[in-house]
Design a protein around this motif. Structure first.
Motif, PDB file in Angstrom:
ATOM      1  N   THR A 255       0.809  -1.225   0.000  1.00 50.42           N
ATOM      2  CA  THR A 255       0.000   0.000   0.000  1.00 50.42           C
ATOM      3  C   THR A 255       0.840   1.273   0.000  1.00 50.42           C
ATOM      4  O   THR A 255       0.348   2.333  -0.374  1.00 50.42           O
ATOM      5  N   GLY A 256       2.094   1.169   0.467  1.00 47.57           N
ATOM      6  CA  GLY A 256       2.936   2.353   0.590  1.00 47.57           C
ATOM      7  C   GLY A 256       2.677   3.154   1.850  1.00 47.57           C
ATOM      8  O   GLY A 256       3.344   4.152   2.096  1.00 47.57           O
ATOM      9  N   THR A 257       1.728   2.733   2.661  1.00 47.26           N
ATOM     10  CA  THR A 257       1.404   3.437   3.898  1.00 47.26           C
ATOM     11  C   THR A 257       2.601   3.413   4.839  1.00 47.26           C
ATOM     12  O   THR A 257       3.145   2.340   5.124  1.00 47.26           O
ATOM     13  N   PRO A 258       3.041   4.577   5.316  1.00 52.82           N
ATOM     14  CA  PRO A 258       4.184   4.612   6.239  1.00 52.82           C
ATOM     15  C   PRO A 258       3.924   3.782   7.502  1.00 52.82           C
ATOM     16  O   PRO A 258       2.785   3.696   7.974  1.00 52.82           O
ATOM     17  N   THR A 259       4.992   3.180   8.016  1.00 56.22           N
ATOM     18  CA  THR A 259       4.912   2.371   9.229  1.00 56.22           C
ATOM     19  C   THR A 259       5.901   2.914  10.252  1.00 56.22           C
ATOM     20  O   THR A 259       6.837   3.630   9.909  1.00 56.22           O
ATOM     21  N   ASP A 260       5.687   2.563  11.504  1.00 55.92           N
ATOM     22  CA  ASP A 260       6.577   2.978  12.585  1.00 55.92           C
ATOM     23  C   ASP A 260       7.677   1.940  12.785  1.00 55.92           C
ATOM     24  O   ASP A 260       7.476   0.751  12.534  1.00 55.92           O
ATOM     25  N   GLY A 261       8.813   2.378  13.286  1.00 58.35           N
ATOM     26  CA  GLY A 261       9.911   1.458  13.579  1.00 58.35           C
ATOM     27  C   GLY A 261      10.557   0.937  12.314  1.00 58.35           C
ATOM     28  O   GLY A 261      10.143   1.249  11.199  1.00 58.35           O
ATOM     29  N   PHE A 262      11.596   0.137  12.496  1.00 55.75           N
ATOM     30  CA  PHE A 262      12.304  -0.413  11.341  1.00 55.75           C
ATOM     31  C   PHE A 262      12.053  -1.903  11.232  1.00 55.75           C
ATOM     32  O   PHE A 262      12.208  -2.648  12.186  1.00 55.75           O
TER      33      PHE A 262
ATOM     34  N   GLY B 178      20.286   0.527  -5.201  1.00 50.48           N
ATOM     35  CA  GLY B 178      19.750   0.204  -3.888  1.00 50.48           C
ATOM     36  C   GLY B 178      18.715  -0.891  -3.975  1.00 50.48           C
ATOM     37  O   GLY B 178      18.467  -1.454  -5.033  1.00 50.48           O
ATOM     38  N   GLY B 179      18.124  -1.158  -2.838  1.00 54.31           N
ATOM     39  CA  GLY B 179      17.127  -2.212  -2.784  1.00 54.31           C
ATOM     40  C   GLY B 179      15.885  -1.751  -2.062  1.00 54.31           C
ATOM     41  O   GLY B 179      15.939  -0.886  -1.189  1.00 54.31           O
ATOM     42  N   SER B 180      14.776  -2.320  -2.455  1.00 51.35           N
ATOM     43  CA  SER B 180      13.529  -2.028  -1.760  1.00 51.35           C
ATOM     44  C   SER B 180      12.611  -3.235  -1.866  1.00 51.35           C
ATOM     45  O   SER B 180      12.739  -4.048  -2.779  1.00 51.35           O
ATOM     46  N   ARG B 181      11.713  -3.329  -0.925  1.00 49.57           N
ATOM     47  CA  ARG B 181      10.794  -4.461  -0.899  1.00 49.57           C
ATOM     48  C   ARG B 181       9.570  -4.236  -1.778  1.00 49.57           C
ATOM     49  O   ARG B 181       8.728  -5.108  -1.896  1.00 49.57           O
ATOM     50  N   ASN B 182       9.472  -3.076  -2.414  1.00 45.75           N
ATOM     51  CA  ASN B 182       8.340  -2.816  -3.308  1.00 45.75           C
ATOM     52  C   ASN B 182       8.796  -2.583  -4.745  1.00 45.75           C
ATOM     53  O   ASN B 182       8.089  -1.966  -5.532  1.00 45.75           O
ATOM     54  N   PHE B 183       9.954  -3.134  -5.112  1.00 44.57           N
ATOM     55  CA  PHE B 183      10.466  -2.902  -6.468  1.00 44.57           C
ATOM     56  C   PHE B 183       9.494  -3.381  -7.536  1.00 44.57           C
ATOM     57  O   PHE B 183       9.495  -2.874  -8.657  1.00 44.57           O
ATOM     58  N   HIS B 184       8.649  -4.349  -7.202  1.00 49.55           N
ATOM     59  CA  HIS B 184       7.678  -4.859  -8.175  1.00 49.55           C
ATOM     60  C   HIS B 184       6.686  -3.770  -8.607  1.00 49.55           C
ATOM     61  O   HIS B 184       6.070  -3.884  -9.664  1.00 49.55           O
ATOM     62  N   LYS B 185       6.592  -2.700  -7.832  1.00 46.78           N
ATOM     63  CA  LYS B 185       5.671  -1.603  -8.162  1.00 46.78           C
ATOM     64  C   LYS B 185       6.225  -0.675  -9.252  1.00 46.78           C
ATOM     65  O   LYS B 185       5.471   0.103  -9.826  1.00 46.78           O
ATOM     66  N   TYR B 186       7.533  -0.752  -9.512  1.00 49.18           N
ATOM     67  CA  TYR B 186       8.122   0.173 -10.484  1.00 49.18           C
ATOM     68  C   TYR B 186       9.168  -0.468 -11.399  1.00 49.18           C
ATOM     69  O   TYR B 186       9.694   0.192 -12.280  1.00 49.18           O
ATOM     70  N   ILE B 187       9.444  -1.750 -11.245  1.00 49.09           N
ATOM     71  CA  ILE B 187      10.530  -2.372 -12.003  1.00 49.09           C
ATOM     72  C   ILE B 187      10.309  -2.286 -13.520  1.00 49.09           C
ATOM     73  O   ILE B 187      11.266  -2.191 -14.284  1.00 49.09           O
ATOM     74  N   ASP B 188       9.055  -2.291 -13.945  1.00 50.13           N
ATOM     75  CA  ASP B 188       8.773  -2.228 -15.385  1.00 50.13           C
ATOM     76  C   ASP B 188       9.121  -0.888 -16.012  1.00 50.13           C
ATOM     77  O   ASP B 188       9.143  -0.770 -17.239  1.00 50.13           O
ATOM     78  N   LEU B 189       9.416   0.119 -15.200  1.00 52.44           N
ATOM     79  CA  LEU B 189       9.805   1.427 -15.713  1.00 52.44           C
ATOM     80  C   LEU B 189      11.243   1.444 -16.221  1.00 52.44           C
ATOM     81  O   LEU B 189      11.629   2.346 -16.955  1.00 52.44           O
TER      82      LEU B 189
ATOM     83  N   ILE C 273      11.131   0.398   1.778  1.00 48.65           N
ATOM     84  CA  ILE C 273      10.571   0.596   0.438  1.00 48.65           C
ATOM     85  C   ILE C 273      10.952   1.970  -0.107  1.00 48.65           C
ATOM     86  O   ILE C 273      11.406   2.842   0.626  1.00 48.65           O
ATOM     87  N   TRP C 274      10.769   2.109  -1.407  1.00 46.25           N
ATOM     88  CA  TRP C 274      11.027   3.380  -2.075  1.00 46.25           C
ATOM     89  C   TRP C 274       9.702   4.066  -2.390  1.00 46.25           C
ATOM     90  O   TRP C 274       8.683   3.411  -2.637  1.00 46.25           O
ATOM     91  N   HIS C 275       9.749   5.398  -2.432  1.00 46.20           N
ATOM     92  CA  HIS C 275       8.595   6.195  -2.846  1.00 46.20           C
ATOM     93  C   HIS C 275       8.360   5.957  -4.342  1.00 46.20           C
ATOM     94  O   HIS C 275       9.150   6.416  -5.184  1.00 46.20           O
ATOM     95  N   VAL C 276       7.297   5.254  -4.675  1.00 48.51           N
ATOM     96  CA  VAL C 276       7.011   4.912  -6.067  1.00 48.51           C
ATOM     97  C   VAL C 276       6.783   6.166  -6.898  1.00 48.51           C
ATOM     98  O   VAL C 276       7.273   6.260  -8.035  1.00 48.51           O
TER      99      VAL C 276
END
Length: 172
Positions: free
Chosen positions: A45-52, A80-91, A58-61
């Motif tokens: 969802t991209g919703t910010p979370t608390d703590g690490f 770099g790396g992010s856990r949401n790369f699937h949201k932008y890898i096709d770019l 993730i990266w800001h899509v």
């Protein structure tokens, strides 16, 4: 920010930051994604979370999309790396995956923690997470061009540039 855009990923300690620094030193437009685009959030969802939590790294899509859309540069490397790369890898025009053995990965983590004890991998639980992520390759794109990142940095960056140039000529 490039007419051509490439993602450079890999596990912790594979050399993403070092590659980015070397690309910048050589005059290429390279973005430290783990510094400039990252935050803690839900990978779906991209919703910010608390703590690490590593799974919330993730990266800001929207920022990735805006940078890719801006074509002021001939080529841009996103490192770099992010856990949401699937949201932008096709770019991206291509993806490079820096590959190292576990021993090298852990040695590099130890080296950077020696310089900054607060850096990732300094705490025992972070080291265990790094080992697990190395084994599972969580957060690493599966279909990238594999680059042997145990080689000297000049060779690693030369190979990335060579492969990106080949990709450019194949697309024309």
């Amino acid at each position: 920010m490039g007419i051509r855009n490439y993602l450079i990923g890999g596990v912790s300690g594979s050399g993403k930051t070092t590659v980015c620094n070397e690309l910048q030193r050589r005059g290429y437009h390279a973005i430290h994604g783990d510094r400039e685009l990252v935050y803690q959030g839900d990978p779906e969802t991209g919703t910010p979370t608390d703590g690490f939590k590593p799974e919330h790294h993730i990266w800001h899509v929207d920022k990735v999309k805006a940078l890719v859309a801006n074509q002021d540069e001939a080529v841009t490397f996103f490192c770099g790396g992010s856990r949401n790369f699937h949201k932008y890898i096709d770019l991206f025009d291509g993806v490079f995956v820096l590959d190292v053995d576990l021993e090298t990965s852990l040695w590099r983590i130890d080296e950077r923690v020696a310089l900054d004890p607060t850096d990732w991998g300094g705490r025992p639980e972070e080291r265990e997470i790094s080992k697990r992520m190395y084994q599972t390759k969580e957060g690493v794109p599966k279909n990238g061009i594999i680059i042997d990142a145990t080689a000297p940095i000049d060779h690693v960056v030369d190979e990335i540039i060579r492969q990106s140039e080949e990709n450019k000529h194949q697309r024309q």
